[in-house]
Design an enzyme around this catalytic site. Structure first.
Site, PDB file in Angstrom:
ATOM      1  N   ASP A  34       0.845  -1.200   0.000  1.00 11.75           N
ATOM      2  CA  ASP A  34       0.000   0.000   0.000  1.00 11.75           C
ATOM      3  C   ASP A  34       0.877   1.246   0.000  1.00 11.75           C
ATOM      4  O   ASP A  34       0.563   2.238  -0.654  1.00 11.75           O
ATOM      5  CB  ASP A  34      -0.879   0.035   1.250  1.00 11.75           C
ATOM      6  CG  ASP A  34      -1.927  -1.067   1.230  1.00 11.75           C
ATOM      7  OD1 ASP A  34      -2.801  -1.060   2.099  1.00 11.75           O
ATOM      8  OD2 ASP A  34      -1.849  -1.949   0.353  1.00 11.75           O
ATOM      9  N   TYR A  37       2.114   1.946  -3.421  1.00  7.65           N
ATOM     10  CA  TYR A  37       1.000   2.450  -4.232  1.00  7.65           C
ATOM     11  C   TYR A  37       0.730   3.919  -3.887  1.00  7.65           C
ATOM     12  O   TYR A  37       0.611   4.770  -4.769  1.00  7.65           O
ATOM     13  CB  TYR A  37      -0.253   1.600  -4.002  1.00  7.65           C
ATOM     14  CG  TYR A  37      -1.403   2.034  -4.883  1.00  7.65           C
ATOM     15  CD1 TYR A  37      -2.272   3.037  -4.483  1.00  7.65           C
ATOM     16  CD2 TYR A  37      -1.595   1.458  -6.134  1.00  7.65           C
ATOM     17  CE1 TYR A  37      -3.304   3.467  -5.296  1.00  7.65           C
ATOM     18  CE2 TYR A  37      -2.626   1.884  -6.966  1.00  7.65           C
ATOM     19  CZ  TYR A  37      -3.474   2.881  -6.529  1.00  7.65           C
ATOM     20  OH  TYR A  37      -4.479   3.314  -7.346  1.00  7.65           O
ATOM     21  N   LEU A  84      -9.281   8.060   2.940  1.00  5.02           N
ATOM     22  CA  LEU A  84      -8.571   8.914   3.890  1.00  5.02           C
ATOM     23  C   LEU A  84      -7.264   9.418   3.312  1.00  5.02           C
ATOM     24  O   LEU A  84      -6.545   8.670   2.648  1.00  5.02           O
ATOM     25  CB  LEU A  84      -8.254   8.126   5.163  1.00  5.02           C
ATOM     26  CG  LEU A  84      -9.432   7.726   6.046  1.00  5.02           C
ATOM     27  CD1 LEU A  84      -8.977   6.715   7.087  1.00  5.02           C
ATOM     28  CD2 LEU A  84     -10.014   8.949   6.723  1.00  5.02           C
ATOM     29  N   LYS A 116      -6.423   1.721  12.537  1.00  4.02           N
ATOM     30  CA  LYS A 116      -6.782   1.583  11.124  1.00  4.02           C
ATOM     31  C   LYS A 116      -6.637   0.111  10.771  1.00  4.02           C
ATOM     32  O   LYS A 116      -5.533  -0.394  10.633  1.00  4.02           O
ATOM     33  CB  LYS A 116      -5.900   2.443  10.237  1.00  4.02           C
ATOM     34  CG  LYS A 116      -6.323   2.390   8.776  1.00  4.02           C
ATOM     35  CD  LYS A 116      -5.569   3.371   7.928  1.00  4.02           C
ATOM     36  CE  LYS A 116      -6.134   3.459   6.519  1.00  4.02           C
ATOM     37  NZ  LYS A 116      -6.104   2.183   5.797  1.00  4.02           N
TER      38      LYS A 116
HETATM   39  S1  IVH Z   1     -12.907   6.210   8.205  1.00  3.46           S
HETATM   40  C1  IVH Z   1     -14.501   9.390   5.881  1.00  3.46           C
HETATM   41  N1  IVH Z   1     -11.925   4.647  10.082  1.00  3.46           N
HETATM   42  O1  IVH Z   1      -9.350   2.936   5.547  1.00  3.46           O
HETATM   43  C2  IVH Z   1     -13.544   8.414   6.367  1.00  3.46           C
HETATM   44  N2  IVH Z   1     -11.519   4.067   7.820  1.00  3.46           N
HETATM   45  O2  IVH Z   1      -8.667   5.056   3.206  1.00  3.46           O
HETATM   46  C3  IVH Z   1     -13.732   7.078   5.808  1.00  3.46           C
HETATM   47  N3  IVH Z   1     -10.265   2.005   7.534  1.00  3.46           N
HETATM   48  O3  IVH Z   1     -11.814   2.680   3.084  1.00  3.46           O
HETATM   49  C4  IVH Z   1     -12.991   6.008   6.464  1.00  3.46           C
HETATM   50  N4  IVH Z   1     -10.041   1.533   9.657  1.00  3.46           N
HETATM   51  O4  IVH Z   1     -11.472   0.692   4.626  1.00  3.46           O
HETATM   52  C5  IVH Z   1     -12.037   4.871   8.760  1.00  3.46           C
HETATM   53  N5  IVH Z   1     -11.146   3.363  11.848  1.00  3.46           N
HETATM   54  C6  IVH Z   1     -11.276   3.571  10.524  1.00  3.46           C
HETATM   55  C7  IVH Z   1     -10.721   2.687   9.572  1.00  3.46           C
HETATM   56  C8  IVH Z   1     -10.863   2.990   8.220  1.00  3.46           C
HETATM   57  C9  IVH Z   1      -9.776   1.138   8.417  1.00  3.46           C
HETATM   58  C10 IVH Z   1     -10.122   1.888   6.063  1.00  3.46           C
HETATM   59  C11 IVH Z   1     -11.423   1.908   5.324  1.00  3.46           C
HETATM   60  C12 IVH Z   1     -11.328   3.017   4.340  1.00  3.46           C
HETATM   61  C13 IVH Z   1      -9.867   3.295   4.289  1.00  3.46           C
HETATM   62  C14 IVH Z   1      -9.648   4.779   4.087  1.00  3.46           C
END
Ligand code: IVH
Length: 393
Positions: A34, A37, A84, A116
């Site tokens: 990642d 990328y 994000l 995350k």
């Molecule tokens: S918030 C508006 N919280 O990370 C914010 N994302 O690049 C939207 N992810 O597609 C995401 N843990 O798959 C959020 N505690 C967390 C997260 C999380 C993993 C992933 C999710 C998202 C990606 C964002």
């Protein structure tokens, strides 16, 4: 960069990003990490910022994610699923916090910090308290219907625990495989002569996108919820903290590691603390997420093309792993430079299978004294090619 060189680089980056996003999202079989990328993506963003004439509507920077595959029926999300922005250093975290403070006109901002998770984003739609649909993120606007498979996840409630549930609730969360589940799954794959999954994320994605829900049901998938799309009917929580508490009250699984923190210092303390405990968690995480706590402040901040200005993902640095050297090849570059490359017993490093690592040059090979049969420590940093840190004696 010269004019034609810049445009050639942009075209090259677009092709590379398309290729790797297909490997990752459609095939669930990435070739790069990642972090790599993200680096390519950031380079293209920067190039297009400097030279707006190079931006094209089909550039990967112009969409939220990759295309959903055609195997499952398309589902349009009531609210788009954003992604994000990443921060990779304390400086970038400080910059993120400063931008938030400046826009809000505050001295100190309250954030919610969360792990995350390295899984697969899903959107769960509850109507009158009943789970009616589950969808993957897809390109952020349209995902794939995975209701039948998500229903097999035991931690996912089929009915919300409330006498008066919201009329409509679209919950966002991450489907993941805990470490032990991942190991068991790969043992089973190996026993059946199948190809092992490179990392829990790909295993979770592969499991969720099984055409036969009975197969999904065999996979020990889990879920953590971290946000909402649509919430209609009843009182909508006014902060991320209250939202997570409300989701938990409704019977949805919410990560117990979440914390309310104050300002840059609070964020950094959380990051360092969780970083130290990372290996002890039952699931893999690739960083932490900071979100401005108050919803009215989130609204003031808004979003830019791909991601909200009120949140950021702070990634952990690249990982290391130990494996054995099978062979040492020497590559001859165009200029005649010799690059020793170690061929390795494949090992997952920070989520990507690594079978080759560079020793940079013959001097480095001599200095590190790497030999066939040695156990070596392999590291992936921001580099495209993993490197050998040294021999494990
Ligand atoms: S918030 C508006 N919280 O990370 C914010 N994302 O690049 C939207 N992810 O597609 C995401 N843990 O798959 C959020 N505690 C967390 C997260 C999380 C993993 C992933 C999710 C998202 C990606 C964002």
């Amino acid at each position: 960069m010269m004019e034609d060189a810049a445009s050639a680089r942009a075209a090259k980056l677009r092709a590379l990003l398309e290729h790797h996003s297909h490997r990752y999202y459609v095939l669930d079989d990435p070739e790069i990490s990642d972090a790599e990328y993200d680096r390519l993506f950031a380079e293209l963003v920067e190039l297009e910022r400097k030279r707006p004439d190079l931006a094209r509507p089909d550039s990967p920077t112009q969409r939220v994610g990759a295309r959903p595959s055609a195997a499952f029926a398309p589902v349009v999300h009531a609210q788009p699923m954003l992604s994000l922005a990443n921060v990779f250093s304390e400086q970038e975290l400080a910059d993120f916090d400063r931008r938030v403070r400046e826009r809000l006109g505050h001295d100190e901002v309250i954030y919610v910090a969360e792990p995350k998770l390295d899984g697969l984003a899903v959107s769960l739609r509850y109507e009158g308290g009943l789970l009616v649909r589950a969808a993957t993120r897809g390109d952020g606007t349209t995902g794939e219907d995975v209701t039948a498979n998500v229903r097999t996840i035991r931690s996912c409630p089929l009915r919300l625990r409330a006498s008066k549930p919201p009329r409509i609730l679209e919950v966002r969360g991450e489907v993941y495989l805990p470490r032990d589940g991942f190991l068991r799954l790969n043992e089973a794959q190996a026993a059946q002569g199948g190809k092992p999954f490179a990392n829990p994320r790909n295993a979770a994605a592969g499991s969720l996108r099984q055409l036969d829900p009975a197969v999904s049901a065999q996979r020990p998938l889990r879920l953590f919820c971290y946000g909402v799309g649509e919430w209609s009917g009843g009182a909508v929580p006014s902060s991320q903290e209250r939202l997570l508490a409300a989701l938990s009250d409704l019977g949805l699984p919410v990560n117990p590691e979440r914390r309310v923190v104050k300002g840059y210092t609070g964020c950094l303390q959380y990051y360092e603390d969780l970083g130290r405990r990372r290996a002890q968690l039952a699931y893999e995480i690739d960083g932490v997420v900071y979100k401005v706590n108050e919803v009215f402040e989130q609204r003031l901040l808004g979003e830019v093309s791909r991601s909200p200005r009120w949140a950021a993902a702070h990634k952990f640095p690249a990982e290391e792993a130990v494996t054995r050297v099978l062979r040492i090849d020497v590559q001859v570059g165009r200029t005649g430079a010799l690059t020793p490359v170690a061929v390795l017993v494949a090992v997952a490093v920070g989520g990507v299978m690594v079978s080759h690592a560079t020793l940079h040059n013959p001097d480095e090979l001599a200095r590190k004294d790497v030999r066939v049969g040695d156990l070596v420590r392999v590291r992936r940093a921001g580099d495209v090619i993993p490197e050998i840190v040294g021999v494990v004696l």
